[in-house]
Design a protein around this motif. Sequence first.
Motif, mmCIF file in Angstrom:
data_model
loop_
_atom_site.group_PDB
_atom_site.id
_atom_site.type_symbol
_atom_site.label_atom_id
_atom_site.label_comp_id
_atom_site.label_asym_id
_atom_site.label_seq_id
_atom_site.Cartn_x
_atom_site.Cartn_y
_atom_site.Cartn_z
ATOM 1 N N ILE A 174 6.308 15.005 9.111
ATOM 2 C CA ILE A 174 5.213 15.855 8.764
ATOM 3 C C ILE A 174 5.677 17.373 8.676
ATOM 4 O O ILE A 174 6.272 17.838 9.578
ATOM 5 C CB ILE A 174 4.200 15.586 9.263
ATOM 6 N N ILE A 175 5.344 18.075 7.598
ATOM 7 C CA ILE A 175 5.339 19.346 7.582
ATOM 8 C C ILE A 175 4.190 19.983 7.195
ATOM 9 O O ILE A 175 3.414 19.432 6.134
ATOM 10 C CB ILE A 175 6.312 20.005 6.450
ATOM 11 N N ALA A 176 3.491 20.700 8.316
ATOM 12 C CA ALA A 176 1.980 21.028 8.047
ATOM 13 C C ALA A 176 1.976 22.416 8.588
ATOM 14 O O ALA A 176 2.686 22.988 9.356
ATOM 15 C CB ALA A 176 1.171 20.213 8.785
ATOM 16 N N GLY A 177 0.865 23.235 8.349
ATOM 17 C CA GLY A 177 0.592 24.604 8.849
ATOM 18 C C GLY A 177 -0.728 25.123 8.094
ATOM 19 O O GLY A 177 -1.617 24.305 7.617
ATOM 20 N N ASP A 178 -0.828 26.416 8.341
ATOM 21 C CA ASP A 178 -2.164 27.056 7.700
ATOM 22 C C ASP A 178 -1.624 28.036 6.883
ATOM 23 O O ASP A 178 -0.757 28.987 7.367
ATOM 24 C CB ASP A 178 -2.909 27.381 8.991
ATOM 25 N N VAL A 179 -2.321 28.635 6.082
ATOM 26 C CA VAL A 179 -2.097 29.973 5.117
ATOM 27 C C VAL A 179 -3.136 30.988 5.593
ATOM 28 O O VAL A 179 -4.487 30.585 5.438
ATOM 29 C CB VAL A 179 -2.170 29.668 3.777
ATOM 30 N N ILE A 233 0.838 -1.183 0.154
ATOM 31 C CA ILE A 233 -0.090 -0.039 -0.174
ATOM 32 C C ILE A 233 0.918 1.165 -0.069
ATOM 33 O O ILE A 233 1.636 1.202 0.734
ATOM 34 C CB ILE A 233 -0.885 -0.095 1.193
ATOM 35 N N GLN A 234 0.707 2.010 -0.954
ATOM 36 C CA GLN A 234 1.261 3.328 -1.101
ATOM 37 C C GLN A 234 0.492 4.599 -0.876
ATOM 38 O O GLN A 234 -0.357 4.661 -1.772
ATOM 39 C CB GLN A 234 2.322 3.373 -2.544
ATOM 40 N N ASP A 235 1.313 5.361 -0.261
ATOM 41 C CA ASP A 235 0.636 6.949 -0.354
ATOM 42 C C ASP A 235 1.313 7.763 -1.247
ATOM 43 O O ASP A 235 2.261 8.582 -0.950
ATOM 44 C CB ASP A 235 0.567 7.333 1.120
ATOM 45 N N ASN A 236 0.586 7.503 -2.460
ATOM 46 C CA ASN A 236 1.554 8.236 -3.435
ATOM 47 C C ASN A 236 1.512 9.793 -3.459
ATOM 48 O O ASN A 236 2.164 10.470 -4.018
ATOM 49 C CB ASN A 236 1.155 7.628 -5.088
ATOM 50 N N LEU A 237 0.344 10.330 -3.255
ATOM 51 C CA LEU A 237 0.094 11.932 -2.919
ATOM 52 C C LEU A 237 0.624 12.376 -1.638
ATOM 53 O O LEU A 237 1.148 13.520 -1.784
ATOM 54 C CB LEU A 237 -1.485 11.882 -2.572
ATOM 55 N N GLY A 238 1.265 11.579 -0.827
ATOM 56 C CA GLY A 238 1.897 11.747 0.322
ATOM 57 C C GLY A 238 1.232 12.502 1.579
ATOM 58 O O GLY A 238 1.600 12.881 2.592
ATOM 59 N N ASP A 239 -0.360 12.592 1.309
ATOM 60 C CA ASP A 239 -1.222 13.229 2.151
ATOM 61 C C ASP A 239 -2.272 12.484 2.476
ATOM 62 O O ASP A 239 -3.316 12.702 3.049
ATOM 63 C CB ASP A 239 -1.364 14.560 2.018
ATOM 64 N N ALA A 240 -2.734 11.198 2.057
ATOM 65 C CA ALA A 240 -3.888 10.337 2.014
ATOM 66 C C ALA A 240 -3.895 9.698 3.429
ATOM 67 O O ALA A 240 -5.010 9.589 3.699
ATOM 68 C CB ALA A 240 -3.874 9.445 1.059
ATOM 69 N N HIS A 280 -5.660 24.931 5.279
ATOM 70 C CA HIS A 280 -4.614 23.961 5.967
ATOM 71 C C HIS A 280 -3.939 23.330 4.837
ATOM 72 O O HIS A 280 -4.484 22.932 3.783
ATOM 73 C CB HIS A 280 -5.231 23.021 7.030
ATOM 74 N N PHE A 281 -2.555 22.816 5.256
ATOM 75 C CA PHE A 281 -1.792 22.062 4.345
ATOM 76 C C PHE A 281 -0.927 21.138 5.033
ATOM 77 O O PHE A 281 -0.629 21.585 6.431
ATOM 78 C CB PHE A 281 -0.873 22.735 3.270
ATOM 79 N N ALA A 282 -0.722 19.895 4.608
ATOM 80 C CA ALA A 282 0.071 19.048 5.149
ATOM 81 C C ALA A 282 1.078 18.141 4.192
ATOM 82 O O ALA A 282 0.387 17.608 3.247
ATOM 83 C CB ALA A 282 -0.618 17.959 6.223
ATOM 84 N N PHE A 283 2.219 17.789 4.468
ATOM 85 C CA PHE A 283 2.985 16.786 3.713
ATOM 86 C C PHE A 283 3.577 15.879 4.704
ATOM 87 O O PHE A 283 4.366 16.220 5.667
ATOM 88 C CB PHE A 283 4.255 17.791 3.188
ATOM 89 N N ASN A 284 3.003 14.787 4.620
ATOM 90 C CA ASN A 284 3.413 13.498 5.285
ATOM 91 C C ASN A 284 4.536 12.527 4.786
ATOM 92 O O ASN A 284 4.581 12.863 3.352
ATOM 93 C CB ASN A 284 2.074 12.576 5.498
ATOM 94 N N GLY A 285 5.020 11.795 5.411
ATOM 95 C CA GLY A 285 5.867 11.005 4.812
ATOM 96 C C GLY A 285 7.305 11.419 4.450
ATOM 97 O O GLY A 285 7.816 10.587 3.460
ATOM 98 N N LEU A 286 7.673 12.677 4.923
ATOM 99 C CA LEU A 286 8.939 13.144 4.352
ATOM 100 C C LEU A 286 10.116 12.380 5.033
ATOM 101 O O LEU A 286 9.993 12.427 6.227
ATOM 102 C CB LEU A 286 9.031 14.683 4.536
ATOM 103 N N PRO A 287 10.862 11.913 3.905
ATOM 104 C CA PRO A 287 12.363 11.485 4.747
ATOM 105 C C PRO A 287 13.067 12.363 5.745
ATOM 106 O O PRO A 287 13.441 13.435 5.323
ATOM 107 C CB PRO A 287 12.782 11.104 3.574
#
Length: 358
Positions: free
Chosen positions: A27-32, A9-16, A65-72
């Motif tokens: 994770i890098i996340a925050g709000d604009v 199972i892969q999270d190709n979008l990085g935020d699923a 809101h934005f979030a980037f998951n799975g960042l090495p």
Amino acid sequence: DYCTTKIIIQDNLGDACPDTQTGTSAIIAGDVISASNEAVEKVMVKVQDANNQMQKEHRTENDGHFAFNGLPMYKNYILRAERNDDPLNGVTTRDLIAIQRHLLGQEEFNSPYQYIAADANNSYHVSAKDIIELRKLILGIYDELPSNQSWRFLKANQQFSDPNDPFPFEESIRYENLDKNEMTSNLMGVKVGDITGDAVTNGLIGTQVRTNGTEYLLNAKDQSFTTGEYVDIILKAGDVDIEGIQFAISFDTELLEFVSIVPVSSDVTESNFGLRDVTTGSIKASWNSSDQRLENGEEIVRLTFLANGSGQISNAISIDKSAMPAEAYTDDGQTFSVDLALDGRGKGSSLSFALLQN
């Protein structure tokens, strides 16, 4: 018999999937948000490793809101954002008045974000040139600002050594050797040209009503015309002294053919009018002054048309509030809705007409 199946199972979008810090990813996340602390939608937020080997994107929704998951982990990253649509969002002649007052020391900016918003030509300096650029945008001479984006984004917690001179400012957030979740990587969105904070930042916010509920009526006479006559229209000021105004005149191109426009008031010039859409029946106007006021009954501009058919002025010309907000501004900060009145009747046009034979 049986077989063994392996499912990956892969999270190709990085935020699923809502990853948590596992020791190998973060994770890098925050709000604009805007300066008024409203969420900003439609922002393309990007995170990229320092070697340009990986980039992820996230377009913000109504919550900003934005979030980037799975960042090495243990790599260097850069976070930045952009949005370059609807350049007129929140931008009116009232903003030009605000810039002019600031430049003259009459009412100086009280926020570093106002300086960034006012720097329309991206020169890292606020000057009269920015007023010229924004007026061209308002008048439809520009579809977008030639030297700037519609929005600028910077670190939300950025500290300015001089809030009255915030240039240059940081438009990205850098992470050196990312070793933990960064959940408050907030970005500040600044709408270029919007000094007064009127921009709609997301779909949950309705369009603000800026006027005080009172109409400012431009005045004139109504007349009939026949084919071949020149219709010489003198647009006159209403009964309130104003320091700025903007409106769009719509005319019936089947009846009237535009010939010329001649400023009459000493403080009004051809640069206060936009004629790009004149062939489709639209003329835009934007004017403001620091030391002159349009006084009651003062002649503003003469518009000349050639009649291609017979008709009545009241049925051929009107204020088009869908083309641009029709507003007039007073010294004390009031905003009036603009309309036209022929022969004192509020139909939508305060124009004084003379008919000349061809």
